[in-house]
Each structure stands twice: as structure tokens, then as C-alpha cells.
Design an enzyme around this catalytic site. Structure first.
Site, PDB file in Angstrom:
ATOM      1  N   ASP A  21      36.655  60.294  58.274  1.00 25.18           N
ATOM      2  CA  ASP A  21      37.597  60.233  57.138  1.00 25.18           C
ATOM      3  C   ASP A  21      37.911  61.632  56.602  1.00 25.18           C
ATOM      4  O   ASP A  21      37.070  62.534  56.668  1.00 25.18           O
ATOM      5  CB  ASP A  21      36.998  59.345  56.030  1.00 25.18           C
ATOM      6  CG  ASP A  21      38.066  58.837  55.070  1.00 25.18           C
ATOM      7  OD1 ASP A  21      39.273  58.936  55.384  1.00 25.18           O
ATOM      8  OD2 ASP A  21      37.691  58.337  53.990  1.00 25.18           O
ATOM      9  N   GLY A  22      39.126  61.767  56.084  1.00 26.31           N
ATOM     10  CA  GLY A  22      39.547  63.010  55.436  1.00 26.31           C
ATOM     11  C   GLY A  22      40.512  63.849  56.266  1.00 26.31           C
ATOM     12  O   GLY A  22      40.875  64.950  55.851  1.00 26.31           O
ATOM     13  N   ASN A  23      40.932  63.340  57.396  1.00 22.50           N
ATOM     14  CA  ASN A  23      41.874  64.103  58.242  1.00 22.50           C
ATOM     15  C   ASN A  23      43.164  64.432  57.474  1.00 22.50           C
ATOM     16  O   ASN A  23      43.686  65.538  57.566  1.00 22.50           O
ATOM     17  CB  ASN A  23      42.270  63.306  59.485  1.00 22.50           C
ATOM     18  CG  ASN A  23      41.130  63.097  60.452  1.00 22.50           C
ATOM     19  OD1 ASN A  23      40.066  63.685  60.302  1.00 22.50           O
ATOM     20  ND2 ASN A  23      41.346  62.249  61.464  1.00 22.50           N
ATOM     21  N   HIS A  38      44.997  64.668  62.064  1.00 26.90           N
ATOM     22  CA  HIS A  38      44.348  63.785  63.045  1.00 26.90           C
ATOM     23  C   HIS A  38      44.049  64.552  64.337  1.00 26.90           C
ATOM     24  O   HIS A  38      42.997  64.359  64.944  1.00 26.90           O
ATOM     25  CB  HIS A  38      45.226  62.565  63.336  1.00 26.90           C
ATOM     26  CG  HIS A  38      45.367  61.650  62.156  1.00 26.90           C
ATOM     27  ND1 HIS A  38      44.286  61.197  61.442  1.00 26.90           N
ATOM     28  CD2 HIS A  38      46.459  61.115  61.542  1.00 26.90           C
ATOM     29  CE1 HIS A  38      44.697  60.418  60.443  1.00 26.90           C
ATOM     30  NE2 HIS A  38      46.022  60.362  60.484  1.00 26.90           N
ATOM     31  N   SER A  66      41.004  51.189  61.458  1.00 30.78           N
ATOM     32  CA  SER A  66      40.633  49.883  60.904  1.00 30.78           C
ATOM     33  C   SER A  66      41.787  48.897  61.086  1.00 30.78           C
ATOM     34  O   SER A  66      42.940  49.303  61.284  1.00 30.78           O
ATOM     35  CB  SER A  66      40.304  50.024  59.413  1.00 30.78           C
ATOM     36  OG  SER A  66      41.464  50.329  58.674  1.00 30.78           O
ATOM     37  N   GLU A  68      43.081  47.475  58.802  1.00 26.17           N
ATOM     38  CA  GLU A  68      43.959  47.765  57.659  1.00 26.17           C
ATOM     39  C   GLU A  68      44.826  49.007  57.881  1.00 26.17           C
ATOM     40  O   GLU A  68      45.812  49.211  57.172  1.00 26.17           O
ATOM     41  CB  GLU A  68      43.125  47.961  56.382  1.00 26.17           C
ATOM     42  CG  GLU A  68      42.427  46.719  55.874  1.00 26.17           C
ATOM     43  CD  GLU A  68      41.169  46.340  56.662  1.00 26.17           C
ATOM     44  OE1 GLU A  68      40.847  45.162  56.739  1.00 26.17           O
ATOM     45  OE2 GLU A  68      40.515  47.236  57.247  1.00 26.17           O
ATOM     46  N   ASN A  69      44.446  49.859  58.830  1.00 26.28           N
ATOM     47  CA  ASN A  69      45.209  51.106  59.021  1.00 26.28           C
ATOM     48  C   ASN A  69      46.620  50.867  59.564  1.00 26.28           C
ATOM     49  O   ASN A  69      47.459  51.774  59.525  1.00 26.28           O
ATOM     50  CB  ASN A  69      44.453  52.086  59.928  1.00 26.28           C
ATOM     51  CG  ASN A  69      43.270  52.756  59.255  1.00 26.28           C
ATOM     52  OD1 ASN A  69      42.253  53.035  59.888  1.00 26.28           O
ATOM     53  ND2 ASN A  69      43.377  53.018  57.963  1.00 26.28           N
ATOM     54  N   ARG A 191      32.530  54.440  49.966  1.00 27.61           N
ATOM     55  CA  ARG A 191      32.696  53.008  50.268  1.00 27.61           C
ATOM     56  C   ARG A 191      32.627  52.790  51.774  1.00 27.61           C
ATOM     57  O   ARG A 191      32.728  53.717  52.567  1.00 27.61           O
ATOM     58  CB  ARG A 191      33.996  52.475  49.688  1.00 27.61           C
ATOM     59  CG  ARG A 191      35.240  53.196  50.170  1.00 27.61           C
ATOM     60  CD  ARG A 191      36.527  52.595  49.570  1.00 27.61           C
ATOM     61  NE  ARG A 191      37.648  53.478  49.861  1.00 27.61           N
ATOM     62  CZ  ARG A 191      38.046  54.481  49.089  1.00 27.61           C
ATOM     63  NH1 ARG A 191      37.421  54.730  47.963  1.00 27.61           N
ATOM     64  NH2 ARG A 191      39.041  55.257  49.443  1.00 27.61           N
TER      65      ARG A 191
HETATM   66  C1  IPE Z   1      38.471  53.866  56.865  1.00 31.11           C
HETATM   67  O1  IPE Z   1      39.154  54.940  56.295  1.00 31.11           O
HETATM   68  C2  IPE Z   1      38.966  53.602  58.242  1.00 31.11           C
HETATM   69  C3  IPE Z   1      38.745  54.694  59.204  1.00 31.11           C
HETATM   70  C4  IPE Z   1      38.204  55.846  58.921  1.00 31.11           C
HETATM   71  C5  IPE Z   1      39.164  54.430  60.544  1.00 31.11           C
HETATM   72  P1  IPE Z   1      40.432  54.740  55.380  1.00 31.11           P
HETATM   73  O2  IPE Z   1      40.837  56.111  54.949  1.00 31.11           O
HETATM   74  O3  IPE Z   1      41.435  53.913  56.060  1.00 31.11           O
HETATM   75  O4  IPE Z   1      39.807  53.900  54.177  1.00 31.11           O
HETATM   76  P2  IPE Z   1      40.229  53.724  52.665  1.00 31.11           P
HETATM   77  O5  IPE Z   1      41.621  53.175  52.652  1.00 31.11           O
HETATM   78  O6  IPE Z   1      40.159  55.070  52.015  1.00 31.11           O
HETATM   79  O7  IPE Z   1      39.212  52.783  52.103  1.00 31.11           O
HETATM   80  C1  IPE Z   2      41.101  59.632  59.243  1.00 30.71           C
HETATM   81  O1  IPE Z   2      41.266  60.107  57.980  1.00 30.71           O
HETATM   82  C2  IPE Z   2      41.063  58.146  59.344  1.00 30.71           C
HETATM   83  C3  IPE Z   2      41.698  57.619  60.549  1.00 30.71           C
HETATM   84  C4  IPE Z   2      41.530  58.126  61.708  1.00 30.71           C
HETATM   85  C5  IPE Z   2      42.543  56.411  60.402  1.00 30.71           C
HETATM   86  P1  IPE Z   2      42.425  59.634  56.989  1.00 30.71           P
HETATM   87  O2  IPE Z   2      43.719  59.573  57.700  1.00 30.71           O
HETATM   88  O3  IPE Z   2      42.009  58.393  56.286  1.00 30.71           O
HETATM   89  O4  IPE Z   2      42.434  60.865  55.979  1.00 30.71           O
HETATM   90  P2  IPE Z   2      42.594  60.804  54.412  1.00 30.71           P
HETATM   91  O5  IPE Z   2      41.573  59.836  53.904  1.00 30.71           O
HETATM   92  O6  IPE Z   2      43.988  60.351  54.133  1.00 30.71           O
HETATM   93  O7  IPE Z   2      42.334  62.199  53.968  1.00 30.71           O
HETATM   94 MG    MG Z   3      40.983  58.010  54.608  1.00 25.36          MG
END
Ligand code: IPE
Ligand code: IPE
Ligand code: MG
Length: 241
Positions: A21-23, A38, A66, A68-69, A191
Site C-alpha cells: 500500500d501507498g504506491n 505502481h 482487491s 474492491e480495487n 486496517r
Molecule cells: C488494499 O489497499 C488492497 C491492496 C493493497 C491490494 P487499498 O488501498 O485498496 O485499501 P483501502 O481502500 O485504503 O482500504
Molecule cells: C497500492 O497502493 C495498492 C494496489 C496495488 C492496488 P495504492 O494504489 O492503494 O496507493 P495509495 O493508498 O493510493 O497511496
Molecule cells: Mg491504498
């Protein structure tokens, strides 16, 4: 099992799960696009995987997409799907060299056919490798996994429902893996976002603020140091406490 990392003796978990997370925020901080974030995240994932397996960790589960993504823009979803196809094709050599078996957890629908094909090919080609497992959770949802398992159980005429144990139920999950010992979510979010709900039951959670593209070997070592300090009781009471 223990290992020496940076002069410190740490416990080595069997199964580490990472929410990548955080990309997006990493990219925004640098004036880059989310797609570039990404790209940076998945470049880091490739490097980190080799390091984690070199420590003797048996299973790494990565949450990479996910259920949900799919709510994200078509541009971002398409870019991520292209990354997954490239990762499956380009990393085959490295997974073979390191004797790593690659498995996937998640539903097929509505993944593009090219992702399903690349995913299945990588899984088949690495199926006999014995040096460790990488479990990519792609189009994955923890509740979806439990529902899918329940459906498989309901369809199994030989299942003995009256005597069903947790171990029996786990056989219907996408894969019957050891429980997660250490669950890491980068970027400071606190979370689970529907990740490995069954397997994370007694995991130790670690939430570094570092965003995934910057989560390198030394950051992983720090997670192991923290894990080593945890007192895992599993509901029991330690005699010396
Ligand atoms: C969870 O991250 C799913 C993945 C990292 C693949 P998200 O960035 O989608 O989650 P939320 O929306 O912040 O809970
Ligand atoms: C990577 O981070 C999650 C996935 C690969 C789907 P995010 O795309 O959720 O990055 P933030 O949370 O928006 O920073
Ligand atoms: Mg995220």
C-alpha cells in the site's frame, strides 16, 4: 527458526503477509502519476521477494489487487493488469532460479483473459518448485474466499459436516497455507481491507509508515526485530508471566 540480520538475532516467521500500500501517495509526493507509483511499487516487490526468501521464510502472501480495487479508474485498473501480466512473464526466470512456487488467490471474474492466462502459466511452470511459496492475492477478497470455500464444502458429498474442524474447512480455501505469523501493511493505514481474514486470525500486525516503493530490505529487517519482541500467547498464559 532464528536468523542473524544486521547483527541481531531474530525469529523467522513461516508465513509473512504484506499489504502492498501507498504506491499512489508515494507518486503524488513526487509529482508523478499513480501509474508511475505502481511501477515503482512492483519494481520494489521483485527485489524484496528475493530477499525475504533468502531469509528462509516459507510463504509470502502479497495483497496486490482487491476485489474492491475494480472501483478505481479504468486507466489505473488497466495499468495494474498490464503490470501483473509483465510480472508473470518477466519473473518466471527468477522464480525458477530461486526454486519458488508461485500461487494465486482470488476469483477469476472479472479479470481480463490475458491476466488469467499469464497467471495460470506462471503457476503451472513453478508448480514443482520446493524452495518457498509466493502467494499473490489478485482480485482477492477475504470474505469472497470464505464464501467460495463454503460453496465448495456444500458441493462436497464426502464432507462430514457434523465433525467439521477448522483444519478441514481450511482445505476448501483457495490454498491450504500455514496461518499468517506476521502481517505488514505499509503506508501507515491501520486496517485489514478484507485481506486473509481466516489466515490472519492470530497474526502479529506491523504498520510501518513507509510507503511500499520505499519499503526495502532494512525496513523488512526492522519488521522482524519487532516481531521477535512480540509475546504470542494464542489465548493461553505463559508459565513465567
Ligand atoms: C488494499 O489497499 C488492497 C491492496 C493493497 C491490494 P487499498 O488501498 O485498496 O485499501 P483501502 O481502500 O485504503 O482500504
Ligand atoms: C497500492 O497502493 C495498492 C494496489 C496495488 C492496488 P495504492 O494504489 O492503494 O496507493 P495509495 O493508498 O493510493 O497511496
Ligand atoms: Mg491504498
Amino acid at each position: 527458526m532464528t536468523a542473524n540480520v544486521n547483527g541481531q538475532l531474530v525469529k523467522i516467521p513461516r508465513h509473512v503477509a504484506i499489504i502492498v500500500d501507498g504506491n499512489g501517495r508515494w507518486a503524488k509526493e513526487r509529482g508523478l502519476t499513480r501509474m508511475q507509483g505502481h511501477d515503482a511499487g512492483f519494481k520494489n516487490l521483485r527485489k524484496l521477494t528475493e530477499y525475504i526468501h533468502s531469509l528462509g521464510i516459507e510463504v509470502i502472501s502479497y495483497y496486490v489487487f482487491s476485489t474492491e480495487n475494480f472501483k478505481r479508474s479504468a486507466e489505473e485498473v488497466d495499468h495494474l493488469m498490464d503490470i501483473f501480466v509483465k510480472l508473470c512473464r518477466h519473473e518466471l526466470k527468477t522464480f525458477m532460479k530461486n526454486n519458488i512456487r508461485v500461487i494465486f488467490s482470488g476469483r477469476d471474474e472479472p479479470l481480463p483473459a490475458k491476466v488469467i492466462a499469464a497467471r495460470n502459466e506462471l503457476a503451472i511452470k513453478t508448480a514443482n518448485n520446493t524452495g518457498g511459496i509466493v502467494n499473490f492475492c489478485l482480485n482477492y477478497g477475504g470474505r469472497a474466499e470464505i464464501i467460495d470455500a463454503a460453496k465448495k464444502l456444500a458441493a462436497d458429498k464426502d464432507a462430514d459436516l457434523d465433525n467439521l474442524t477448522e483444519q478441514d474447512f481450511a482445505k476448501y480455501l483457495y490454498h491450504d497455507l500455514p496461518d499468517v505469523d506476521l502481517m505488514i501493511r505499509t503506508s501507515g493505514e491501520l486496517r485489514l481491507s478484507n485481506f486473509l481474514l481466516w489466515q490472519n486470525s492470530y497474526a502479529e500486525f506491523y504498520f510501518p509508515k513507509t510507503k511500499f516503493p520505499d519499503f526495502h530490505e532494512a525496513d523488512f529487517d526492522q519488521a522482524l526485530v519487532e516481531y521477535t519482541l512480540r509475546d504470542r500467547r494464542f489465548g493461553g498464559i505463559k508459565e513465567d508471566k
